[in-house]
Scaffold this motif. Structure first.
Motif, mmCIF file in Angstrom:
data_model
loop_
_atom_site.group_PDB
_atom_site.id
_atom_site.type_symbol
_atom_site.label_atom_id
_atom_site.label_comp_id
_atom_site.label_asym_id
_atom_site.label_seq_id
_atom_site.Cartn_x
_atom_site.Cartn_y
_atom_site.Cartn_z
ATOM 1 N N THR A 154 -17.513 3.933 -14.893
ATOM 2 C CA THR A 154 -18.364 3.479 -16.100
ATOM 3 C C THR A 154 -19.409 3.080 -15.544
ATOM 4 O O THR A 154 -19.875 2.172 -14.272
ATOM 5 C CB THR A 154 -17.720 2.081 -16.387
ATOM 6 O OG1 THR A 154 -16.318 2.382 -17.043
ATOM 7 C CG2 THR A 154 -18.306 1.594 -17.599
ATOM 8 N N PRO A 155 -20.839 3.303 -16.298
ATOM 9 C CA PRO A 155 -21.956 3.135 -15.627
ATOM 10 C C PRO A 155 -22.360 1.444 -15.953
ATOM 11 O O PRO A 155 -21.698 0.859 -16.660
ATOM 12 C CB PRO A 155 -22.923 3.730 -16.779
ATOM 13 C CG PRO A 155 -22.138 4.131 -18.098
ATOM 14 C CD PRO A 155 -20.797 4.225 -17.263
ATOM 15 N N ILE A 156 -23.010 0.955 -14.936
ATOM 16 C CA ILE A 156 -23.281 -0.266 -14.787
ATOM 17 C C ILE A 156 -24.701 -0.728 -14.628
ATOM 18 O O ILE A 156 -25.383 -0.168 -13.538
ATOM 19 C CB ILE A 156 -22.401 -0.896 -13.386
ATOM 20 C CG1 ILE A 156 -20.932 -0.721 -13.656
ATOM 21 C CG2 ILE A 156 -22.640 -2.455 -13.250
ATOM 22 C CD1 ILE A 156 -20.080 -1.243 -12.559
ATOM 23 N N ILE A 157 -25.105 -1.872 -15.109
ATOM 24 C CA ILE A 157 -26.684 -2.220 -15.212
ATOM 25 C C ILE A 157 -26.287 -3.695 -14.609
ATOM 26 O O ILE A 157 -25.702 -4.376 -15.289
ATOM 27 C CB ILE A 157 -27.321 -2.286 -16.391
ATOM 28 C CG1 ILE A 157 -27.576 -0.803 -16.984
ATOM 29 C CG2 ILE A 157 -28.812 -2.829 -16.254
ATOM 30 C CD1 ILE A 157 -27.834 -0.746 -18.289
ATOM 31 N N PHE A 158 -26.954 -4.141 -13.438
ATOM 32 C CA PHE A 158 -27.222 -5.418 -12.905
ATOM 33 C C PHE A 158 -27.941 -6.255 -13.678
ATOM 34 O O PHE A 158 -29.101 -5.960 -14.181
ATOM 35 C CB PHE A 158 -27.377 -5.489 -11.623
ATOM 36 C CG PHE A 158 -26.495 -5.123 -10.578
ATOM 37 C CD1 PHE A 158 -25.324 -6.040 -10.487
ATOM 38 C CD2 PHE A 158 -26.350 -4.244 -10.042
ATOM 39 C CE1 PHE A 158 -23.999 -5.886 -9.547
ATOM 40 C CE2 PHE A 158 -25.173 -3.839 -8.881
ATOM 41 C CZ PHE A 158 -24.230 -4.775 -8.692
ATOM 42 N N LEU A 159 -27.612 -7.438 -14.126
ATOM 43 C CA LEU A 159 -28.633 -8.634 -14.525
ATOM 44 C C LEU A 159 -29.017 -9.623 -13.350
ATOM 45 O O LEU A 159 -27.899 -10.061 -12.894
ATOM 46 C CB LEU A 159 -28.121 -9.060 -15.920
ATOM 47 C CG LEU A 159 -27.533 -8.051 -16.978
ATOM 48 C CD1 LEU A 159 -27.005 -8.938 -17.998
ATOM 49 C CD2 LEU A 159 -28.778 -7.132 -17.514
ATOM 50 N N SER A 187 -35.137 -5.931 -26.375
ATOM 51 C CA SER A 187 -35.755 -4.750 -26.573
ATOM 52 C C SER A 187 -35.647 -3.760 -25.257
ATOM 53 O O SER A 187 -35.489 -2.686 -25.361
ATOM 54 C CB SER A 187 -36.846 -4.928 -27.519
ATOM 55 O OG SER A 187 -38.005 -5.404 -26.694
ATOM 56 N N ILE A 188 -36.284 -4.580 -24.495
ATOM 57 C CA ILE A 188 -36.100 -3.624 -23.195
ATOM 58 C C ILE A 188 -34.820 -3.482 -22.656
ATOM 59 O O ILE A 188 -34.504 -2.350 -22.093
ATOM 60 C CB ILE A 188 -36.979 -4.345 -22.034
ATOM 61 C CG1 ILE A 188 -38.342 -4.863 -22.602
ATOM 62 C CG2 ILE A 188 -36.797 -3.963 -20.606
ATOM 63 C CD1 ILE A 188 -39.141 -3.420 -22.771
ATOM 64 N N LEU A 189 -33.950 -4.477 -22.505
ATOM 65 C CA LEU A 189 -32.726 -4.147 -22.119
ATOM 66 C C LEU A 189 -31.949 -3.098 -23.150
ATOM 67 O O LEU A 189 -30.973 -2.337 -22.529
ATOM 68 C CB LEU A 189 -31.833 -5.528 -22.527
ATOM 69 C CG LEU A 189 -30.243 -5.435 -22.003
ATOM 70 C CD1 LEU A 189 -29.786 -4.965 -20.752
ATOM 71 C CD2 LEU A 189 -29.634 -6.771 -22.561
ATOM 72 N N TYR A 223 -31.196 -1.760 -13.056
ATOM 73 C CA TYR A 223 -31.169 -3.122 -12.630
ATOM 74 C C TYR A 223 -32.264 -4.068 -13.350
ATOM 75 O O TYR A 223 -33.281 -3.284 -13.434
ATOM 76 C CB TYR A 223 -31.438 -3.019 -10.933
ATOM 77 C CG TYR A 223 -31.530 -4.415 -10.276
ATOM 78 C CD1 TYR A 223 -32.541 -5.400 -10.319
ATOM 79 C CD2 TYR A 223 -30.550 -4.469 -9.318
ATOM 80 C CE1 TYR A 223 -32.411 -6.436 -9.709
ATOM 81 C CE2 TYR A 223 -30.468 -5.815 -8.612
ATOM 82 C CZ TYR A 223 -31.357 -6.831 -8.611
ATOM 83 O OH TYR A 223 -31.233 -7.770 -7.995
ATOM 84 N N ILE A 224 -32.058 -5.031 -14.026
ATOM 85 C CA ILE A 224 -33.121 -5.518 -14.954
ATOM 86 C C ILE A 224 -32.946 -7.156 -14.402
ATOM 87 O O ILE A 224 -32.026 -7.977 -14.212
ATOM 88 C CB ILE A 224 -32.826 -5.363 -16.324
ATOM 89 C CG1 ILE A 224 -34.205 -6.018 -17.150
ATOM 90 C CG2 ILE A 224 -31.314 -6.022 -16.545
ATOM 91 C CD1 ILE A 224 -33.948 -5.496 -18.694
#
Length: 228
Positions: free
Chosen positions: A72-77, A105-107, A97-98
């Protein structure tokens, strides 16, 4: 509707993200800790948003746990804005990574970009996950947790067949037919029984009481969940 798992312990942040994304036609479920996130992983998600700092560990810990079970794709906060932390997350295999604070809106844009990329990435078809098993087709390798399992060619192809048809009952006749085609030689009923036994010895915690590769009496076998 795309389903997202958000692992975030700050209730204000998680409320804001869920409210915004659900207005954009996403379904968002929340886990406030690593333990809660693990409970949620019984469900399939299209993407995971993962906070770096959690009350019972780090996002890296949860990331490694997820990767043993799915791709599953993962984006770190994270609130950490340091190059070395970004590199560490990406080197682990994070999809993006954000850094907090960020515009919702960027997320959303980052999420859509990752989902588009994943959808057209053929390499995702290279791995199959089931229970704590991970099969990598291009390498003909199988891992149970983080340990590689040594399988014969017939055992590997049998396991691949079950993992590709998880939760489906496969008749002995169908299995024999497929194995014969794959191996190019005759596989009889006794050979199948022996192969099933040996495979269970390698993938089950208790081969005498199998929880993963189950017998459907009088019909065949089914790969189910290791929790019964």
């Amino acid at each position: 509707m795309k389903k997202i798992l958000l692992i975030e312990d700050d209730e204000n942040i998680s409320f804001g993200i869920r409210t915004y994304l659900e207005k954009k036609d996403f379904k968002v479920e929340i886990g406030s800790s690593i333990s809660k996130g693990k409970e949620r992983l019984n469900t399939n998600y299209d993407l995971i948003l993962l906070d770096m700092n959690l009350p019972d560990g780090t996002g890296y810990d949860f990331f490694e746990f997820v990767r043993l079970k799915s791709n599953t794709p993962i984006i770190f906060l994270t609130v950490i804005d340091e190059d070395e932390e970004i590199v560490k997350g990406l080197n682990l295999g994070a999809d993006d990574y954000i850094t907090k604070p960020f515009k919702l809106s960027i997320l959303e844009s980052r999420i859509n970009t990752v989902l588009r990329r994943i959808k057209r990435d053929p390499s995702l078809d290279d791995m199959i996950f089931s229970n704590d098993l991970r099969l990598i087709k291009s390498q003909t390798k199988v891992f149970k947790g983080d340990m590689e399992i040594s399988l014969t060619g017939r055992e590997y192809r049998l396991l691949e067949m079950f993992m590709e048809n998880k939760n489906q009952t496969l008749t002995r006749g169908l299995i024999l037919e497929k194995l014969w085609d794959m191996d190019g030689d005759f596989v009889n009923d006794n050979t199948l029984t022996v192969t099933i036994k040996r495979l269970r010895e390698k993938i089950e915690d208790n081969p005498n009481n199998p929880k993963i590769l189950k017998t459907v009496r009088g019909i065949g076998y089914r790969m189910g969940n290791d929790n019964g």
